[in-house]
Design a protein around this motif. Structure first.
Motif, short mmCIF file in Angstrom:
data_model
loop_
_atom_site.label_atom_id
_atom_site.label_comp_id
_atom_site.label_asym_id
_atom_site.label_seq_id
_atom_site.Cartn_x
_atom_site.Cartn_y
_atom_site.Cartn_z
N LEU A 20 0.82 -1.21 0.00
CA LEU A 20 0.00 0.00 0.00
C LEU A 20 0.86 1.26 0.00
O LEU A 20 0.53 2.25 -0.66
CB LEU A 20 -0.95 0.00 1.20
N LEU A 21 1.96 1.24 0.75
CA LEU A 21 2.88 2.38 0.76
C LEU A 21 3.43 2.64 -0.63
O LEU A 21 3.41 3.78 -1.12
CB LEU A 21 4.03 2.11 1.73
N TYR A 22 3.91 1.58 -1.28
CA TYR A 22 4.55 1.76 -2.59
C TYR A 22 3.54 2.06 -3.70
O TYR A 22 3.91 2.63 -4.73
CB TYR A 22 5.37 0.51 -2.93
N GLU A 23 2.30 1.69 -3.50
CA GLU A 23 1.28 2.01 -4.50
C GLU A 23 0.91 3.49 -4.48
O GLU A 23 0.42 4.02 -5.47
CB GLU A 23 0.02 1.16 -4.28
N LYS A 24 1.14 4.17 -3.35
CA LYS A 24 0.77 5.57 -3.22
C LYS A 24 1.95 6.52 -3.20
O LYS A 24 1.81 7.70 -3.49
CB LYS A 24 -0.05 5.76 -1.93
N ASN A 25 3.13 6.02 -2.85
CA ASN A 25 4.27 6.88 -2.55
C ASN A 25 5.42 6.61 -3.51
O ASN A 25 6.19 5.66 -3.32
CB ASN A 25 4.70 6.66 -1.09
N GLU A 26 5.54 7.45 -4.52
CA GLU A 26 6.61 7.27 -5.52
C GLU A 26 7.98 7.46 -4.89
O GLU A 26 8.95 6.78 -5.27
CB GLU A 26 6.40 8.26 -6.66
N GLU A 27 8.10 8.38 -3.94
CA GLU A 27 9.39 8.63 -3.31
C GLU A 27 9.88 7.39 -2.55
O GLU A 27 11.07 7.08 -2.55
CB GLU A 27 9.30 9.82 -2.37
N ALA A 28 8.96 6.68 -1.91
CA ALA A 28 9.33 5.45 -1.20
C ALA A 28 9.83 4.40 -2.20
O ALA A 28 10.77 3.66 -1.91
CB ALA A 28 8.14 4.91 -0.41
N VAL A 76 16.26 7.54 -16.16
CA VAL A 76 15.41 6.64 -15.41
C VAL A 76 14.17 7.40 -14.96
O VAL A 76 14.28 8.47 -14.36
CB VAL A 76 16.14 6.06 -14.17
N GLU A 77 13.01 6.84 -15.25
CA GLU A 77 11.75 7.43 -14.83
C GLU A 77 11.10 6.48 -13.82
O GLU A 77 10.91 5.29 -14.10
CB GLU A 77 10.84 7.63 -16.03
N ALA A 78 10.78 7.00 -12.64
CA ALA A 78 10.19 6.19 -11.58
C ALA A 78 8.70 6.44 -11.47
O ALA A 78 8.23 7.57 -11.65
CB ALA A 78 10.86 6.53 -10.25
N LYS A 79 7.95 5.39 -11.19
CA LYS A 79 6.50 5.48 -10.97
C LYS A 79 6.16 4.74 -9.69
O LYS A 79 6.93 3.89 -9.22
CB LYS A 79 5.74 4.87 -12.15
N ASN A 80 5.01 5.05 -9.12
CA ASN A 80 4.59 4.28 -7.96
C ASN A 80 4.10 2.90 -8.39
O ASN A 80 3.84 2.66 -9.58
CB ASN A 80 3.53 5.02 -7.14
N LEU A 81 3.98 2.01 -7.44
CA LEU A 81 3.65 0.62 -7.73
C LEU A 81 2.24 0.45 -8.29
O LEU A 81 1.92 -0.58 -8.89
CB LEU A 81 3.82 -0.23 -6.46
N GLY A 82 1.40 1.46 -8.13
CA GLY A 82 0.06 1.39 -8.67
C GLY A 82 -0.01 1.55 -10.18
O GLY A 82 -1.05 1.29 -10.79
N ILE A 83 1.09 1.95 -10.80
CA ILE A 83 1.14 2.12 -12.25
C ILE A 83 1.83 0.93 -12.88
O ILE A 83 2.96 0.59 -12.53
CB ILE A 83 1.89 3.42 -12.62
N ASN A 84 1.15 0.28 -13.81
CA ASN A 84 1.72 -0.86 -14.53
C ASN A 84 2.58 -0.32 -15.67
O ASN A 84 2.07 0.04 -16.73
CB ASN A 84 0.61 -1.75 -15.07
N VAL A 85 3.89 -0.24 -15.45
CA VAL A 85 4.76 0.37 -16.45
C VAL A 85 4.96 -0.51 -17.68
O VAL A 85 5.41 -0.04 -18.72
CB VAL A 85 6.13 0.76 -15.84
N LEU A 86 4.63 -1.78 -17.56
CA LEU A 86 4.74 -2.65 -18.73
C LEU A 86 3.63 -2.38 -19.73
O LEU A 86 3.74 -2.74 -20.91
CB LEU A 86 4.71 -4.12 -18.30
N ARG A 87 2.55 -1.75 -19.27
CA ARG A 87 1.41 -1.46 -20.15
C ARG A 87 1.21 0.03 -20.41
O ARG A 87 0.48 0.39 -21.34
CB ARG A 87 0.13 -2.04 -19.55
#
Length: 289
Positions: A20-28, A76-87
């Protein structure tokens, strides 16, 4: 590679415990997941000579620039875990524009567990054509993600395109060959060290001087020879079999080993014992002579 595997396991554990933390917090995600992986890949994450955060481009800011010899080799571009970067094609296209605007060859987009690597520009190609790697830590075997992530290491990233091509060719060839050949045989083709002066036990008469012992047990495996003679073959085989045996059977094999080591044996007796072991243990014996 073991250190990288340990890091991947550590990242996966963090995700399971704090999703839940990683799905909301890109910095984490940046600090706990992405940074840990890049550090293991050899990048000095706190050194601005190698890693520059919030790198400005004409089209926006890239989260990180990876630098070697004063030249940016990848954004390098970072996203939170809630974003499916493969799609998510939109985010990937934005990253590609960052790279193109500054002449940077590679773009890496990741949410910590999913990674996609793209070659920023090439004539007469689509963005899909230029994707070099897709990596999914949560849904691929550990060995696969370890190998692919290793291409992003500090000492390999300049040859990233070559490694990607080799891997695609290897995977394509292996997938097609295994339709007609057992996987163990294909692995043996790649890793085998058996030379032409190799004979199966069935073809030996006992007079040969062995230089190496091999046992076929789900593939040919080299077994260290205690002595380079026929008795050495028998004793070495017993030790190999004892390592694979249950506790009770191991004790029985080691008792036989100690007894046989201290008595003289004719070549006919040794050949008989070797053939009996082949039959009883379900293995094949081969010698390099």
């Amino acid at each position: 590679m073991l250190k990288l595997q340990e890091t991947i396991i550590s990242v996966i554990k963090k995700v399971h415990e704090h999703r839940l933390l990683y799905e909301k917090n890109e910095e984490a995600v940046k600090q706990h997941l992405i940074g840990e992986i890049f550090r293991t890949l050899g990048w000095d994450w706190e050194n601005p000579r190698e890693v520059r955060p919030e790198e400005r481009t004409e089209d926006g800011r890239a989260d990180y620039a990876l630098v070697l010899e004063d030249k940016v080799v990848a954004y390098v571009e970072a996203k939170n875990l809630g974003i499916n970067v493969l799609r998510n094609e939109r985010a990937l296209r934005q990253l590609a524009r960052y790279c193109f605007s500054r002449g940077v060859k590679y773009g890496i987009i990741t949410n910590g567990t999913q990674w996609k690597v793209v070659k920023a520009f090439e004539e007469n190609s689509t963005l899909e054509d230029r994707i070099l790697l897709r990596i999914d830590l949560l849904n691929e075997p550990l060995e696969r993600v370890t190998l692919k992530l290793s291409f992003l290491s500090k000492n390999k990233i300049t040859k990233l395109e070559d490694y990607s091509l080799y891997l695609k060719a290897f995977t394509w060839g292996f997938e097609n060959l295994k339709k007609s050949y057992p996987k163990d045989f294909l692995f043996s083709y790649l890793t085998g060290s058996i030379k032409s002066n190799f004979l199966l036990l069935d073809h030996l008469d006992g007079s040969e001087v062995p230089k190496g012992l091999y046992v076929y047990d789900n593939g040919w495996k080299g077994v260290p020879l205690i002595e380079k003679n026929l008795k050495g073959v028998l004793l070495s085989l017993l030790l190999y079999l004892s390592e694979k045996a249950s506790k009770k059977e191991r004790n029985e094999i080691l008792i036989a080993y100690k007894q046989l080591r201290n008595v003289p044996l004719s070549k006919d007796k040794i050949m008989l014992l070797l053939r009996e072991l082949e039959k009883e243990k379900g293995v094949k014996i081969g010698l390099e002579i």
